[in-house]
Write an enzyme that holds these catalytic residues in place. Structure first.
Site, PDB file in Angstrom:
ATOM      1  N   GLY A 171     -34.264  69.096  48.248  1.00 46.43           N
ATOM      2  CA  GLY A 171     -34.431  70.382  48.670  1.00 46.43           C
ATOM      3  C   GLY A 171     -35.686  70.759  49.137  1.00 46.43           C
ATOM      4  CB  SER A 172     -37.506  73.184  51.608  1.00 47.15           C
ATOM      5  OG  SER A 172     -37.097  72.326  52.877  1.00 47.15           O
ATOM      6  N   GLY A 173     -39.097  73.302  49.290  1.00 48.24           N
ATOM      7  CA  GLY A 173     -39.954  74.369  48.234  1.00 48.24           C
ATOM      8  C   GLY A 173     -40.776  73.484  47.594  1.00 48.24           C
ATOM      9  CG  HIS A 174     -39.851  70.244  45.825  1.00 43.38           C
ATOM     10  ND1 HIS A 174     -39.644  71.359  44.780  1.00 43.38           N
ATOM     11  CD2 HIS A 174     -38.211  70.081  45.839  1.00 43.38           C
ATOM     12  CE1 HIS A 174     -38.286  71.278  44.156  1.00 43.38           C
ATOM     13  NE2 HIS A 174     -37.377  70.596  44.901  1.00 43.38           N
TER      14      HIS A 174
ATOM     15  CE  LYS B 180     -36.786  65.730  44.113  1.00 41.07           C
ATOM     16  NZ  LYS B 180     -36.587  65.485  45.588  1.00 41.07           N
TER      17      LYS B 180
ATOM     18  CG  ASP C 229     -31.676  65.724  45.446  1.00 38.71           C
ATOM     19  OD1 ASP C 229     -31.184  66.735  45.465  1.00 38.71           O
ATOM     20  OD2 ASP C 229     -32.801  65.479  45.324  1.00 38.71           O
TER      21      ASP C 229
ATOM     22  CG  HIS D 270     -34.951  72.230  41.682  1.00 42.99           C
ATOM     23  ND1 HIS D 270     -35.145  71.213  40.869  1.00 42.99           N
ATOM     24  CD2 HIS D 270     -34.849  71.977  42.886  1.00 42.99           C
ATOM     25  CE1 HIS D 270     -35.139  69.997  41.698  1.00 42.99           C
ATOM     26  NE2 HIS D 270     -34.961  70.531  43.007  1.00 42.99           N
TER      27      HIS D 270
END
Lengths: 218, 357
Positions: free
Chosen positions: B54-57, B105, B110, B219
């Site tokens: 996911g994005s945001g990391h 991960k 995922d 998350h």
């Protein structure tokens, strides 16, 4: 009321349309459920996926049921993301495999389709009942459908039984401790919350019932 | 919600467009499906290393694409796993004829999306392998959970394996190394605040002024435990003890067997850290915690390691695997040997990590 107790291509299209409506309406509610025990994206992901499915509907109208369901599976896999994308996507692909070339499904064939869908979800996610997942809505629904159908109930009563069992299954996830998916990281803190995946699963079944049984005498 | 965005719907895409414009010498971005890839890809004869999530990391994973690290990264929506077509198209675009290794991960989404991508890439005739990173000691067992999450060690594993791929390790050797590196990592994180997913518009959870969440993932999800806020040293002690005292961890995972083109279950064990071990120590900001506070944590972590006879050989301090603007931090210790240490020191040139070049 139709003459024959079957599920045709038109009803599959209506199912997908109603599912897209339902998931759009439930978008924020599903996301709120997911925020409590997951990562606050289930509503958005399901809505995005079924809007994609909705956009495909005009191109599906001439296809057989298996091809329609395959397109839905591929669209979900390619647009939902998260765990729900591969789970529902695989479910629809399995449903497609057992309805390949069909123009309409008998009540028995609908049962096979639902069973195949559940088998796909279980194989992809490896969840068993009681893990606080969509399997907890889908498993009792498939069993209830089967029971109703084999005792001679028609398509609509059997689907109604499936919806009732799914909704009961959704409620049953509330006291469960999650052992699969992101909610499992919360341990005991996942207890007391309704599972978002089970909830979206019940919405899909409800949409199927509505699509088939609107205007029919049960 | 106050954020520097134009719209939640375009946020991920616009951020990637900006990164591509900022680093045209290092990366390119492909859309529909979305993946970030090395500007000089494919590198012929090199195993392609691909990750995603996911994005945001950020900077993980897109910021780690470049020389000596990843060949491609597949970003999903914020905190949402990417889809199999992304990994599949990325693999086709960047493979240099020596196979592809997916670094995944351990999150249900995922794992499932990468599994489907593995099947697709195999059907396409690509030589494919995948290794799971699952280093979060906040998750105690794998029998009653999804298993440990992939967190801080992911960054270190990507660096070490990226260097090895750059050096010319073949797919089998790289896969063995990746698994060894992943099994030797342990992490634990905590949060002082939640974070706000743009599409949702409000914080994922509420945390009072005097509270903290311990045992969080990446998350914005709540952790294992909510506790009264404590001084930095106590927090560092709690996190480092959880890592140092963590016993052997056994899990059963599914791994792709290229010889039979099927999934097989294998059992893997992470051995506990022991006196005399050498480690890379990583103090990570969840996005909103400043560097100065990370050093306060590191100061205490260094003492704790010294007290336990653990030798810190290298350090990484900063925001590398984040949860949007969440305040908080994670500690990671990754046991290394000479080979891994040499690979750690090897040159790397990516938007997010650069040295020796």
């Amino acid at each position: 009321m139709t003459d024959r107790d079957t599920l045709g291509r038109k009803e599959i299209a209506a199912w997908l349309e109603l599912a897209a409506d339902a998931l759009q309406a439930a978008r924020d509610a599903l996301t709120e459920l997911d925020a409590a025990i997951g990562d606050a994206d289930h509503g958005f992901n399901m809505d995005r996926g079924f809007q994609k499915v909705r956009s495909l509907l005009p191109t599906l109208s001439q296809q057989d049921i298996g091809s329609m369901l395959k397109s839905v599976g591929m669209a979900l896999i390619g647009s939902v993301g998260g765990a729900a994308g591969p789970l529902y996507g695989t479910g629809f692909l399995r449903a497609a495999a057992v309805t390949s070339g069909q123009q309409e499904l008998s009540p028995e064939a609908v049962g096979s389709m639902l069973k195949a869908m559940l088998a796909g979800i279980v194989e992809r996610g490896r969840a068993t009942p009681g893990a606080k997942t969509m399997v907890d809505a889908m498993t009792p629904a498939v069993e209830a459908y089967d029971r109703a159908q084999t005792t001679g109930a028609g398509l609509c009563p059997a689907l109604q039984a499936a919806v009732d069992a799914a909704e009961e299954g959704v409620r049953a996830t509330i006291p469960m401790q999650a052992t699969k998916g992101r909610a499992s990281y919360l341990g005991e803190r996942s207890i007391g919350h309704q599972d978002p995946g089970a909830t979206s699963c019940a919405l899909l079944l409800k949409a199927l019932h509505s699509a088939v049984c609107r205007g029919r005498n049960a | 919600m106050k954020k520097l965005i134009n719209s939640p719907n375009t946020f991920v895409r616009e951020s990637l467009e900006g990164m591509a414009r900022a680093h045209p010498d290092l990366v390119r971005v492909h859309f529909d499906p979305t993946f970030v890839y090395r500007a000089d890809a494919p590198v012929l004869g090199k195993v392609a290393l691909i990750s995603g999530g996911g994005s945001g990391h950020e900077p993980m994973h897109g910021g780690f694409v470049g020389h000596g690290m990843l060949d491609a990264a597949c970003p999903g929506e914020v905190f949402t796993s990417p889809t199999p077509d992304q990994m599949h198209e990325a693999a086709k675009a960047v493979h240099g004829g020596a196979g592809v290794l997916f670094l995944v991960k351990n999150y249900a989404g995922d794992v499932m999306n990468f599994e489907m991508a593995t099947e697709l890439a195999h059907a396409e005739g690509l030589q494919i392998a995948s290794v799971l990173v699952d280093d979060d000691v906040a998750v105690k067992d794998s029998l009653y959970t999804q298993g440990r999450r992939g967190v801080g060690a992911t960054v270190l594993v990507e660096k070490i394996c990226g260097a090895a791929a750059q050096k010319g390790y073949d797919l089998a050797r790289l896969t063995t190394l990746a698994r060894r590196a992943a099994l030797n990592g342990r992490s634990m994180g905590m949060a002082l605040t939640s974070c706000t997913v743009p599409a949702k518009g409000s914080p994922t959870f509420e945390l009072g002024e005097g509270e903290m969440e311990v045992g969080i993932g990446i998350h914005g999800e709540p952790g294992r435990q909510r506790m009264p806020l404590a001084p930095a040293d106590s927090i560092a002690d709690m996190l480092s003890q959880a890592i140092l005292d963590d016993p052997a961890y056994t899990r059963t995972i599914r791994e792709w067997d290229p010889s039979t083109a099927a999934w097989k279950e294998i059992s893997l064990v992470s051995e506990p850290l022991r006196r005399g071990d050498r480690v890379v120590a990583f103090v990570n900001s969840m996005g909103g915690t400043p560097l100065a506070e990370l050093y306060v944590l590191y100061r205490r972590l260094d003492e704790a390691c010294a007290g336990s006879g653990i030798h810190i050989e290298r350090t990484l301090i900063g925001p590398y695997i984040t949860s949007l603007e969440m305040q908080g931090a994670s500690l990671t210790l990754l046991r290394v040997d000479d080979e891994m240490l040499g690979l750690w020191d090897a040159p790397v040139k990516t938007p997010g990590l650069r040295w020796g070049i």
